[in-house]
Design a protein around this motif. Sequence first.
Motif, PDB file in Angstrom:
ATOM      1  N   HIS A 159       0.298  -1.235   0.343  1.00  0.00           N
ATOM      2  CA  HIS A 159       0.044   0.148  -0.246  1.00  0.00           C
ATOM      3  C   HIS A 159       0.539   0.984   0.107  1.00  0.00           C
ATOM      4  CE1 HIS A 159      -4.030  -2.381   0.312  1.00  0.00           C
ATOM      5  NE2 HIS A 159      -2.941  -2.957   1.330  1.00  0.00           N
TER       6      HIS A 159
ATOM      7  N   ALA B 292       0.074   2.182  -4.044  1.00  0.00           N
ATOM      8  CA  ALA B 292      -0.939   3.743  -3.243  1.00  0.00           C
ATOM      9  C   ALA B 292      -1.695   4.441  -4.832  1.00  0.00           C
ATOM     10  CB  ALA B 292      -0.291   4.214  -2.617  1.00  0.00           C
TER      11      ALA B 292
ATOM     12  N   GLU C  85      -4.103   2.725  -5.510  1.00  0.00           N
ATOM     13  CA  GLU C  85      -4.980   2.528  -4.548  1.00  0.00           C
ATOM     14  C   GLU C  85      -6.093   3.903  -4.509  1.00  0.00           C
ATOM     15  OE1 GLU C  85      -3.983   1.173  -1.130  1.00  0.00           O
ATOM     16  OE2 GLU C  85      -5.726   0.061  -0.527  1.00  0.00           O
TER      17      GLU C  85
ATOM     18  N   VAL D 207      -4.381  -4.706  -4.417  1.00  0.00           N
ATOM     19  CA  VAL D 207      -5.125  -3.684  -4.514  1.00  0.00           C
ATOM     20  C   VAL D 207      -5.180  -3.232  -6.395  1.00  0.00           C
ATOM     21  CG1 VAL D 207      -4.013  -0.859  -5.145  1.00  0.00           C
ATOM     22  CG2 VAL D 207      -4.091  -2.174  -2.570  1.00  0.00           C
TER      23      VAL D 207
ATOM     24  N   VAL E  11       1.468   2.046   5.357  1.00  0.00           N
ATOM     25  CA  VAL E  11       0.646   2.185   4.390  1.00  0.00           C
ATOM     26  C   VAL E  11       0.388   3.959   3.878  1.00  0.00           C
ATOM     27  CG1 VAL E  11      -2.011   2.419   4.110  1.00  0.00           C
ATOM     28  CG2 VAL E  11      -1.014   1.066   4.783  1.00  0.00           C
TER      29      VAL E  11
END
Lengths: 222, 244
Positions: free
Chosen positions: B63, B68, B71, B90, B238
Motif C-alpha cells: 500500500h 498507493a 489505490e 490493490v 500504508v
Amino acid sequence: MTKLTSTQIAWRAAQDIDDGAYVNLGIGFPEMVAKFQPPGRQAIFHTENGILGFGEAPAPGLEDWDLINAGKKAVTLKPGTAFFHHADSFAMVRGGHLDVAILGAYEVAENGDLANWSTGPKGVPAVGGAMDLVHGAKRVAVITEHVTKDGKPKLVQKCALPLTGVGCVTRVYTSLAVVDIQDGHFVLREKLAGLSFDELQSLTGATLHLDGDVADLIVPEL
Amino acid sequence: MDKTLPDLAAAVAGIEDGMTVMIGGFGGSGAPIELIHALIDRHIATGHPTNLTVVNNNAGNGHVGLAALIEQGIVAKLICSFPRSADPRVFTDLYLAGKIELELVPQGTLAERIRAGGAGIPAFYTPTSYGTDLARGKKIEEFEGRPYVQERWLKADYALVKADKGDRLGNLTYRMAARNFGPLMCMAAKTAIVQVSQLVEPGTIDPETVITPGIFVQGLVEVANPAQEEDLNRANAVYPEPVQ
C-alpha cells in the motif's frame, strides 16, 4: 523406482553448463541450478533486471534492496559484476548473447513449443521476461516434473495452454528422464534405471524416439 | 542552466489529467517512492491529476508507492509486464472489478518500446511473443527466414525516476540494479523528473561514469536517504498514513 526431487533435477541440468557460460535461470525452481555447478566450472549468471555475474543470497539482515534478482530476491556482488539498464539486458537475451536459459514449464510440446506463463484466462495475466528469454539464448532448456500433480503428461504433442514461445526448447530435464527435442520429436537420452521404456512412454504425451543408446539418469542423493 | 526544482510538490505540479506517466523501478528497486507520494498528495489536495496511464514493469506491492497511487483511483490504465508481487491486492481487486485497464507487454518488449520512443524509432521487429496470444493483431514479417512481430514505440508526457547522484545539468548516475528502466524512461518522456539521493555540483560526476546525460532530464529534486519500497512493506506501511 524413486523419481528425482526438484533439487536433483536442478543438479542434473547444472552438469550441462560449461565453464564460462552466460546463463539465465528462470524465477523459482530454475534458480536452484546455480547451486550445483560442477567443481572447477564457473558460469556467469544474468538477471533480466540488469545484473551480470551476481553472487548468492546475502545473510538475512544484510539485504540491499537495490541489489535484487528478477525474482526480487536479494543477491550479492562478486568480483566482475556488471550493471546495465533494461534495454541492454534484453539485448543480451534477444541478441543471442546468452549461452543457456533454463526455465520451468507447464507443458512442452514435441516441436519445442513451450507453455509456462499462463494457465488460462482467469485472474490477472503476467508474463514478465518469459517470452523474451525463449528467444536468443543459444540453448533453451526446461526443468520440470515429468507429469502434473494429477498425473497428466507435461511432455505433449501440442500445448493446450497459452504458448510462451514456438519451437524454442531444445532439452527437457524431468523427474524421470532427459529428453532432447530434435526435428519435431522427443528423443530420449537418459532415464532412471528402474524405469522401463514402456513405463516412461506411458507417462509421456507424445512418442519418445530413440537415437542411439539411452543412458541411466544418475543423480546423487542431495 | 539549473534544472533543480524547489521541492517534491513542484516536481509533480505539471502532471495533468489523462497524461501518460512512466514510473521507474523494477519491483521496489529504483521506485521513486517520494515522487509518487508527492503526486498522491497533490491528488488528495486538488483532485488532480486523474485518469492517468502509467507505465511500469509491475503493478505495485502493498500500500505504498505505485500500489498507493493505484489505490487512490488515479490510474485508469497500466502498461506493464508483470502485475504480480508479494502483495498485489490493490491492482488485482481493481482489475478483476473492471476498474483499471491493463496492457500486458513482455518485459524486453516493454523496455525496447520505451527505448524506441526515446530514440525516435516508431516501430521495430522482435522475435518475442511470435505465435503467442500477445502477438494477436500485430504485423508479422520474416527476416532471414524467421518470423518477427512488429512493436510500436512507447512515449510519455512525464517520467518519474529515481537516480543516485545528479548535477543541476541533469547528468545522472544510478545505484546498482536500481538503474533498470530509469535511463530509458528519461529518454522517452517529454518531461523527465528525477529524484536524486545526492545533488552535486557539475564536474563532480566523472563524465566517464554518467549513465543518463543531462539532455534527457528536465527536472531534478534532491531526496536524501530515499525510502525503499521493500523496507516500507516489511514495516506494513500504508500511504497516506491512516488518520488515527
